[in-house]
Scaffold this motif. Sequence first.
Motif, PDB file in Angstrom:
ATOM      1  N   LYS A  36       0.841  -1.205   0.000  1.00 30.10           N
ATOM      2  CA  LYS A  36       0.000   0.000   0.000  1.00 30.10           C
ATOM      3  C   LYS A  36       0.873   1.251   0.000  1.00 30.10           C
ATOM      4  O   LYS A  36       0.626   2.196  -0.747  1.00 30.10           O
ATOM      5  N   SER A  37       1.895   1.235   0.821  1.00 23.83           N
ATOM      6  CA  SER A  37       2.809   2.377   0.899  1.00 23.83           C
ATOM      7  C   SER A  37       3.531   2.594  -0.431  1.00 23.83           C
ATOM      8  O   SER A  37       3.637   3.729  -0.915  1.00 23.83           O
ATOM      9  N   LEU A  38       4.010   1.517  -1.034  1.00 25.67           N
ATOM     10  CA  LEU A  38       4.707   1.633  -2.317  1.00 25.67           C
ATOM     11  C   LEU A  38       3.786   2.159  -3.407  1.00 25.67           C
ATOM     12  O   LEU A  38       4.193   2.980  -4.241  1.00 25.67           O
ATOM     13  N   ALA A  39       2.547   1.724  -3.406  1.00 23.52           N
ATOM     14  CA  ALA A  39       1.585   2.204  -4.408  1.00 23.52           C
ATOM     15  C   ALA A  39       1.382   3.709  -4.265  1.00 23.52           C
ATOM     16  O   ALA A  39       1.371   4.446  -5.258  1.00 23.52           O
ATOM     17  N   ARG A  40       1.246   4.170  -3.037  1.00 28.78           N
ATOM     18  CA  ARG A  40       1.058   5.610  -2.806  1.00 28.78           C
ATOM     19  C   ARG A  40       2.304   6.402  -3.196  1.00 28.78           C
ATOM     20  O   ARG A  40       2.206   7.494  -3.750  1.00 28.78           O
ATOM     21  N   GLN A  41       3.470   5.880  -2.895  1.00 29.85           N
ATOM     22  CA  GLN A  41       4.722   6.573  -3.210  1.00 29.85           C
ATOM     23  C   GLN A  41       4.970   6.640  -4.706  1.00 29.85           C
ATOM     24  O   GLN A  41       5.505   7.620  -5.212  1.00 29.85           O
ATOM     25  N   THR A  42       4.596   5.589  -5.421  1.00 34.69           N
ATOM     26  CA  THR A  42       4.897   5.469  -6.839  1.00 34.69           C
ATOM     27  C   THR A  42       3.985   6.322  -7.699  1.00 34.69           C
ATOM     28  O   THR A  42       4.424   6.861  -8.721  1.00 34.69           O
ATOM     29  N   LEU A  43       2.742   6.455  -7.313  1.00 34.91           N
ATOM     30  CA  LEU A  43       1.746   7.106  -8.151  1.00 34.91           C
ATOM     31  C   LEU A  43       2.186   8.456  -8.716  1.00 34.91           C
ATOM     32  O   LEU A  43       2.087   8.669  -9.916  1.00 34.91           O
ATOM     33  N   PRO A  44       2.708   9.367  -7.907  1.00 33.76           N
ATOM     34  CA  PRO A  44       3.055  10.675  -8.481  1.00 33.76           C
ATOM     35  C   PRO A  44       4.428  10.735  -9.163  1.00 33.76           C
ATOM     36  O   PRO A  44       4.835  11.790  -9.628  1.00 33.76           O
ATOM     37  N   HIS A  45       5.134   9.627  -9.239  1.00 34.23           N
ATOM     38  CA  HIS A  45       6.500   9.631  -9.775  1.00 34.23           C
ATOM     39  C   HIS A  45       6.645   8.651 -10.939  1.00 34.23           C
ATOM     40  O   HIS A  45       5.835   7.767 -11.127  1.00 34.23           O
ATOM     41  N   SER A  46       7.742   8.777 -11.638  1.00 33.73           N
ATOM     42  CA  SER A  46       8.031   7.818 -12.701  1.00 33.73           C
ATOM     43  C   SER A  46       8.593   6.543 -12.074  1.00 33.73           C
ATOM     44  O   SER A  46       9.165   6.586 -10.980  1.00 33.73           O
ATOM     45  N   PRO A  47       8.449   5.411 -12.746  1.00 34.90           N
ATOM     46  CA  PRO A  47       8.992   4.161 -12.199  1.00 34.90           C
ATOM     47  C   PRO A  47      10.487   4.242 -11.899  1.00 34.90           C
ATOM     48  O   PRO A  47      10.949   3.676 -10.913  1.00 34.90           O
ATOM     49  N   MET A  48      11.240   4.926 -12.705  1.00 36.62           N
ATOM     50  CA  MET A  48      12.689   5.016 -12.471  1.00 36.62           C
ATOM     51  C   MET A  48      13.020   5.808 -11.207  1.00 36.62           C
ATOM     52  O   MET A  48      14.019   5.531 -10.542  1.00 36.62           O
ATOM     53  N   ASP A  49      12.186   6.792 -10.868  1.00 37.53           N
ATOM     54  CA  ASP A  49      12.431   7.587  -9.663  1.00 37.53           C
ATOM     55  C   ASP A  49      12.194   6.788  -8.386  1.00 37.53           C
ATOM     56  O   ASP A  49      12.730   7.124  -7.341  1.00 37.53           O
ATOM     57  N   THR A  50      11.383   5.765  -8.470  1.00 39.92           N
ATOM     58  CA  THR A  50      11.028   5.012  -7.265  1.00 39.92           C
ATOM     59  C   THR A  50      11.640   3.610  -7.217  1.00 39.92           C
ATOM     60  O   THR A  50      11.465   2.904  -6.231  1.00 39.92           O
ATOM     61  N   TYR A  51      12.375   3.231  -8.238  1.00 34.10           N
ATOM     62  CA  TYR A  51      12.905   1.865  -8.316  1.00 34.10           C
ATOM     63  C   TYR A  51      13.765   1.497  -7.104  1.00 34.10           C
ATOM     64  O   TYR A  51      13.516   0.480  -6.453  1.00 34.10           O
ATOM     65  N   TYR A  52      14.770   2.279  -6.781  1.00 31.25           N
ATOM     66  CA  TYR A  52      15.693   1.896  -5.714  1.00 31.25           C
ATOM     67  C   TYR A  52      15.061   1.951  -4.325  1.00 31.25           C
ATOM     68  O   TYR A  52      15.274   1.035  -3.518  1.00 31.25           O
ATOM     69  N   PRO A  53      14.263   2.984  -4.006  1.00 32.64           N
ATOM     70  CA  PRO A  53      13.584   2.932  -2.704  1.00 32.64           C
ATOM     71  C   PRO A  53      12.652   1.713  -2.570  1.00 32.64           C
ATOM     72  O   PRO A  53      12.609   1.075  -1.524  1.00 32.64           O
ATOM     73  N   GLN A  54      11.952   1.379  -3.653  1.00 37.49           N
ATOM     74  CA  GLN A  54      11.074   0.211  -3.619  1.00 37.49           C
ATOM     75  C   GLN A  54      11.888  -1.065  -3.451  1.00 37.49           C
ATOM     76  O   GLN A  54      11.517  -1.958  -2.680  1.00 37.49           O
ATOM     77  N   LYS A  55      12.976  -1.142  -4.155  1.00 39.50           N
ATOM     78  CA  LYS A  55      13.834  -2.329  -4.093  1.00 39.50           C
ATOM     79  C   LYS A  55      14.306  -2.576  -2.663  1.00 39.50           C
ATOM     80  O   LYS A  55      14.271  -3.706  -2.171  1.00 39.50           O
ATOM     81  N   ARG A  56      14.709  -1.521  -1.983  1.00 45.82           N
ATOM     82  CA  ARG A  56      15.170  -1.657  -0.591  1.00 45.82           C
ATOM     83  C   ARG A  56      14.043  -2.160   0.318  1.00 45.82           C
ATOM     84  O   ARG A  56      14.263  -3.026   1.162  1.00 45.82           O
ATOM     85  N   GLN A  57      12.849  -1.619   0.129  1.00 40.87           N
ATOM     86  CA  GLN A  57      11.726  -2.048   0.963  1.00 40.87           C
ATOM     87  C   GLN A  57      11.363  -3.514   0.693  1.00 40.87           C
ATOM     88  O   GLN A  57      11.096  -4.268   1.625  1.00 40.87           O
ATOM     89  N   LEU A  58      11.371  -3.904  -0.548  1.00 42.70           N
ATOM     90  CA  LEU A  58      11.031  -5.291  -0.886  1.00 42.70           C
ATOM     91  C   LEU A  58      12.111  -6.263  -0.406  1.00 42.70           C
ATOM     92  O   LEU A  58      11.797  -7.373   0.019  1.00 42.70           O
ATOM     93  N   GLU A  59      13.360  -5.844  -0.450  1.00 47.59           N
ATOM     94  CA  GLU A  59      14.438  -6.690   0.070  1.00 47.59           C
ATOM     95  C   GLU A  59      14.279  -6.889   1.578  1.00 47.59           C
ATOM     96  O   GLU A  59      14.529  -7.983   2.091  1.00 47.59           O
ATOM     97  N   ALA A  60      13.856  -5.842   2.283  1.00 46.91           N
ATOM     98  CA  ALA A  60      13.640  -5.962   3.730  1.00 46.91           C
ATOM     99  C   ALA A  60      12.511  -6.949   4.028  1.00 46.91           C
ATOM    100  O   ALA A  60      12.612  -7.759   4.953  1.00 46.91           O
ATOM    101  N   ILE A  61      11.450  -6.891   3.244  1.00 48.39           N
ATOM    102  CA  ILE A  61      10.340  -7.831   3.435  1.00 48.39           C
ATOM    103  C   ILE A  61      10.818  -9.264   3.212  1.00 48.39           C
ATOM    104  O   ILE A  61      10.446 -10.175   3.953  1.00 48.39           O
ATOM    105  N   ALA A  62      11.640  -9.468   2.212  1.00 49.28           N
ATOM    106  CA  ALA A  62      12.121 -10.816   1.888  1.00 49.28           C
ATOM    107  C   ALA A  62      12.930 -11.417   3.029  1.00 49.28           C
ATOM    108  O   ALA A  62      13.043 -12.640   3.134  1.00 49.28           O
ATOM    109  N   LYS A  63      13.464 -10.580   3.902  1.00 51.80           N
ATOM    110  CA  LYS A  63      14.257 -11.052   5.037  1.00 51.80           C
ATOM    111  C   LYS A  63      13.444 -11.122   6.326  1.00 51.80           C
ATOM    112  O   LYS A  63      13.979 -11.441   7.376  1.00 51.80           O
ATOM    113  N   SER A  64      12.164 -10.821   6.266  1.00 47.05           N
ATOM    114  CA  SER A  64      11.338 -10.748   7.469  1.00 47.05           C
ATOM    115  C   SER A  64      10.964 -12.141   8.004  1.00 47.05           C
ATOM    116  O   SER A  64      11.051 -13.141   7.299  1.00 47.05           O
ATOM    117  N   GLU A  65      10.520 -12.162   9.258  1.00 47.21           N
ATOM    118  CA  GLU A  65      10.044 -13.405   9.861  1.00 47.21           C
ATOM    119  C   GLU A  65       8.838 -13.948   9.098  1.00 47.21           C
ATOM    120  O   GLU A  65       8.692 -15.167   8.943  1.00 47.21           O
TER     121      GLU A  65
END
Length: 85
Positions: A36-65
């Motif tokens: 939900k957060s990523l969808a809100r962050q991405t909407l007003p920006h281009s995909p390239m502007d949000t790629y690395y912040p999204q990547k970091r968040q998704l990598e953190a999820i992949a390491k979660s319990e």
Amino acid sequence: MGFINKVCPVGQQVEVAIELARKIASNAPLVVQTMKSLARQTLPHSPMDTYYPQKRQLEAIAKSEDAVEGVNAFKEKRAPRFKGH
């Protein structure tokens, strides 16, 4: 946003929405919140502007319990017990 589209019979919109909400709620809370957060962050920006912040968040999820629990539940053929961690 156009992420979800479903045509349903007139008068069944609430039931269909509740069914979808239940499916979403059955997923890991951390993933649902992050998506939900990523969808809100991405909407007003281009995909390239949000790629690395999204990547970091998704990598953190992949390491979660919850990620570990999801994999273990799949391997053990049981329903996952997500904790939101």
